[in-house]
Design an enzyme around this catalytic site. Structure first.
Site, PDB file in Angstrom:
ATOM      1  CG  ASP A 675      -1.869   1.143   1.283  1.00 30.89           C
ATOM      2  OD1 ASP A 675      -2.745   1.208   0.401  1.00 30.89           O
ATOM      3  OD2 ASP A 675      -1.743   2.000   2.189  1.00 30.89           O
ATOM      4  CD  GLU A 700      -2.517   2.467  -3.540  1.00 29.91           C
ATOM      5  OE1 GLU A 700      -3.689   2.839  -3.717  1.00 29.91           O
ATOM      6  OE2 GLU A 700      -1.948   2.512  -2.430  1.00 29.91           O
ATOM      7  CG  ASP A 783      -8.593   3.047  -2.712  1.00 35.05           C
ATOM      8  OD1 ASP A 783      -9.251   3.139  -1.669  1.00 35.05           O
ATOM      9  OD2 ASP A 783      -7.396   2.710  -2.726  1.00 35.05           O
TER      10      ASP A 783
END
Length: 896
Positions: A675, A700, A783
């Site tokens: 992340d 990410e 998201d």
């Protein structure tokens, strides 16, 4: 087919135009006789004379000039197959015809070949389509209708210019009172199958003033001054054109209804650059003779390559083929290259094409090694390796296969190509670093050595590493997959690495933003394990497993507490075990950038941690004012909702590596989804991955694409460069989500601008176009979609997105909400087709079409696909294509 973007070349009108003729005259046999004198030193005392005789006409391959056959110990002719880039121009002109009521549009080019004009027209007040077939009277002789929307007309050779350049052109007659509003066209090269467009779109020649300029208009809306003749004084024309255009726009602005303006058609002339790749066939011949008096090796090398040819050469003493510099004398025009090799400019042959040179070498050498350089940036090797000519009987002879394709490496500049020898400069740096490492190892074991000596050796290693990195960055100012494809193409596709897995992975995101709400997500997902396996998924990404301040898991607190809103630690173990039983690998979502504290410090700031990892405020970066950390400055961007962890601290890295290894052993995770990796340096990721040894990892790295006045830019190189730089910082140990491709797909599908799906080099415009093996492509996640919807994919067009990512290279990721929806059967069919045709993360894409309303590509010559409402059919040829899948605005074919 490939699409090449063409930009205007107005400012190059005074540049000299080169001729594009390649005369490949073959060499005829012309034996050389050697009359030895008192010594043999490369020709000074050996008299070589060539008898005069007619050159035999043979195929375009050099025939090696020979010595007396009794003296020759080696003779070979090596084929050279390479691609040359030639530059020319596409020109477009509109001028009055013989009749005052008629006009004539001329489209042509200056490079020889079989050129086709693929064209159509737009009619006044017709908003349904930009392409329709033109009136019969407009069609030149030889035109062929293409379905119901276009015409194809061959370009014919016209008269040459004063500079001897052949022109190929087609003329279209236009009536000024017709209902045609614009002529649209692309130019097709029948020899290569390439399509040439203007700024990524079809050419458009407006015949009325009020047409909207989408950036692909040729000429001005009201035109330049009348064309004065081929390659005339363009500077005067351009000045007139600018004035005319300015006046026209002033007039349009003053008119409340542009269609009511009393416009008159004006002529113009426009030029645009044209680049074509020409496959060429040449050869290099080598013969070796032993000088009878001195026993030295006399090598004669000749080639029919055009222009200046440089030989980058050296010698070796055994079959290891390590390059060395031979003793003098050396041929004229020879220079030393970095104490690693020699470079010799071959002499042009008098009275015939081609060049040659003599080399004299000592008798105790095992072989002569070389590569050839032409045109400053093209290096030619033999079947991917350096040319090797044996000089002794003990040396391994060259296994020549004249039917094999020789290979070439094409570079962008001198520095990039200086390292063409596999054992030359780069190996030198590597060996020096290894020697220094050995030195420092011996220093550590020796009691008499000082810390100062160790530091001195470390400084030398750092300098060498910096020099190597400087070479890499200078040769690739923007990272290109071209540089790594040559290496990756030789790798077995099934080789497993932490960035690619097997190379054939298909990822499923196994949750959405609401999955935590049931409190038993692990148990619910367990029931779907067999179904996900049957659909073809090989990896599943699970949500963050740790205790978290936020229920979704992205605000972790106690990293060793794995009882979360998704389920218990035992349920997680059971879930992972079930996925392993159906051959699906499992990724854990690791949040390493930030961590929520357990306690406040003396100032009331939450920056003291509890649990098994009881860090103090030294674990928090110092440049985030919200959390008053006492660590070092952040190595990335700060996430302001929680304390950002300082990964430069040794104790932090040690604890995180232990935690990740514990997760691998305790839970059975096979890899990681990392992340917010924008928050810390990729080099730390490399450290964590080397410790935890994952099967697959994706980071990410998310930031904004490039926009101008609210419109997405066509060129997104800067955006994908930032992602690639992060991947490179991990030393390629991790892949990254291809956010660039997602963003470009948004714009292409929302606005019907499918031309965006090809970059300026005719390649995919995202990370997948530069480093496909490290690109994890996706269209939606928790998201962007789900109930958050921060950046939702265009509605109703999801299957076009999946038709793109599931047929293209990279590792495709499919969102949970789409898997378990009405799209499931279509997604399953695409996955099946991908697996059936063995499409993998390094597959090769050839973009066939990237136009306003259609994108099409051929992948590995096995799969053809198109998305968009426009028309495309795979080209007919040696392959037969059968349609495999069809959905809303997408089709996929397989080669049978």
């Amino acid at each position: 087919m490939s699409t090449v973007s063409i930009e205007p070349l107005i400012h190059h009108h005074q540049r000299e135009i080169r001729r594009f003729r390649f005369k490949s005259s073959a060499f005829g046999p012309a034996p050389l006789s050697c009359r030895p004198k008192s010594r043999c030193d490369g020709g000074r005392l050996c008299s070589f004379k060539s008898p005069r005789r007619a050159l035999a006409v043979v195929r375009a391959a050099a025939v090696v000039e020979t010595f007396d056959t009794t003296d020759v110990v080696f003779r070979e002719t090596f084929p050279l197959e390479w691609t040359d880039t030639v530059e020319g121009k596409i020109f477009v002109k509109l001028d009055k015809g013989k009749n005052e009521q008629n006009w004539q549009l001329t489209v042509g080019c200056t490079i020889p070949g079989k050129w086709i004009l693929h064209w159509g027209v737009s009619y006044v007040d017709d908003v349904g389509s930009e392409w329709d077939q033109p009136p019969t009277g407009m069609r030149p002789p030889g035109s062929v209708p293409i379905k119901d929307y276009a015409i194809e007309t061959p370009l014919k050779k016209a008269s040459s210019t004063g500079e001897g350049i052949d022109l190929y052109e087609v003329k279209i007659n236009v009536k000024s009172d017709s209902a045609v509003a614009a002529i649209n066209f692309v130019v097709k090269d029948e020899e290569t199958g390439a399509w040439y467009q203007h700024r990524g779109r079809d050419f458009k020649v407006p015949l009325v003033d009020y047409l909207h300029d989408d950036g692909n208009v040729v000429g001005a809306k009201r035109g330049f001054g009348l064309w004065p003749g081929a390659f005339g004084q363009l500077s005067n024309i351009l000045l007139k054109g600018e004035a005319s255009q300015s006046k026209a726009q002033d007039s349009i602005s003053a008119s409340s209804d542009p269609k009511q303006e009393d416009s008159s058609l004006e002529g113009f002339y426009d030029e645009l650059p044209l680049v074509k790749q020409l496959p060429l066939h040449n050869s290099v011949g080598v013969s070796v003779r032993k000088c009878r008096e001195t026993a030295k090796n006399i090598i004669y090398l000749e080639t029919d390559l055009p222009g200046d040819v440089v030989v980058h050469w050296g010698v070796c003493r055994d079959d290891a083929k390590n390059w060395e510099i031979p003793a003098a004398p050396h041929p004229p025009e020879t220079i030393l290259f970095k104490n690693k090799a020699l470079r010799t400019l071959l002499k042009q042959k008098e009275g015939s094409s081609g060049c040659s040179e003599l080399f004299t070498l000592d008798e105790d050498l095992a072989g002569f090694l070389f590569v050839l350089r032409i045109k400053e940036n093209i290096w030619l090797k033999y079947m991917g390796n350096d040319f090797f000519v044996p000089l002794s009987k003990s040396s391994s002879s060259v296994q020549s296969n004249k039917d094999s394709e020789a290979t070439h490496v094409s570079g962008k500049g001198e520095q990039e190509n200086e390292d063409v020898s596999g054992s030359a400069f780069t190996d030198g740096i590597i060996n020096e670093i290894r020697n220094l490492v050995s030195d420092i190892s011996s220093v550590k074991t020796g009691k008499t050595k000082t810390k100062k000596v160790q530091e001195s050796i470390l400084q030398e290693i750092e300098k060498l590493a910096a020099e190597a990195y400087s070479i890499f960055r200078s040769s690739t100012p923007t990272f290109s997959e071209e540089a790594v494809l040559l290496e990756e193409a030789t790798k077995p596709p099934l080789k497993v690495s932490s960035a690619t897995g097997s190379g054939y992975e298909i990822l499923c995101q196994g949750f959405n933003w609401e999955s935590h709400k049931s409190g038993r997500w692990y148990m619910e997902l367990k029931e779907k394990a067999k179904q996900l396996s049957s659909l073809g998924f090989t990896i599943i990404w699970l949500p963050p497993p740790t205790e978290s301040v936020s229920p979704e898991g992205y605000m972790p607190k106690d990293l060793y507490n794995l009882n979360s809103r998704y389920g218990t630690i035992d349920e997680l173990r059971d879930l992972v075990k079930n996925f392993h039983e159906v051959d699906i690998k499992v990724l854990g979502d690791a949040v390493l950038n930030h961590r929520c504290a357990h306690y406040k410090n003396q100032n009331g700031v939450w920056n003291i941690f509890g649990g098994r990892l009881s860090w103090d405020d030294r674990a928090v970066v110092a440049d985030d004012p919200h959390f008053q950390g006492r660590g070092n400055k952040s190595s990335g961007d700060n996430f302001h909702a929680a304390p950002n962890i300082d990964h430069s601290q040794d104790f932090v890295r040690k604890d995180l590596k232990e935690w990740m290894c514990w997760l691998r052993k305790e839970i059975g995770y096979d890899g990681w989804r990392l992340d917010f990796v924008r928050g810390f340096w990729g080099g730390y990721v490399k450290d964590y991955l080397e410790a935890s040894e994952p099967y697959f990892t994706v980071g990410e790295f998310w930031d904004s694409l490039s926009y101008t006045y609210g419109d997405m830019d066509h060129n997104q190189d800067a955006h994908r460069q930032r992602i690639v730089d992060w991947i490179n910082a991990t030393n390629g140990t991790a892949g990254a989500f291809d956010v660039t491709t997602k963003g470009i797909l948004h714009a292409a599908l929302e606005r019907c601008e499918y031309w965006r799906l090809s970059d300026e080099k005719g390649k995919p415009p995202g990370v997948v176009g530069w480093w496909p093996s490290r690109a994890i492509t996706f269209i939606e996640n928790h998201d962007t979609g789900s109930t958050q919807g921060h950046w939702r994919f265009p509605g109703g067009k999801e299957m076009q997105g999946y038709a793109y990512i599931l047929t293209h290279p990279g590792t495709p990721a499919v969102f949970y909400d789409h898997v378990f929806s009405h799209y499931q059967s279509e997604i399953a069919s695409l996955i099946s087709l991908r697996n059936r045709n063995k499409i993998h993360c390094r597959s090769i894409v050839k973009i066939a079409k990237a136009e306003r309303d259609v994108y099409a590509a051929v992948i590995d010559d096995k799969v053809a696909m198109k998305i968009g409402p426009g028309h495309y059919e795979p080209p007919s040829g040696p392959q037969r294509w059968s349609q495999a899948l069809e959905g809303r605005d997408y089709k996929v074919w397989e080669a049978s």
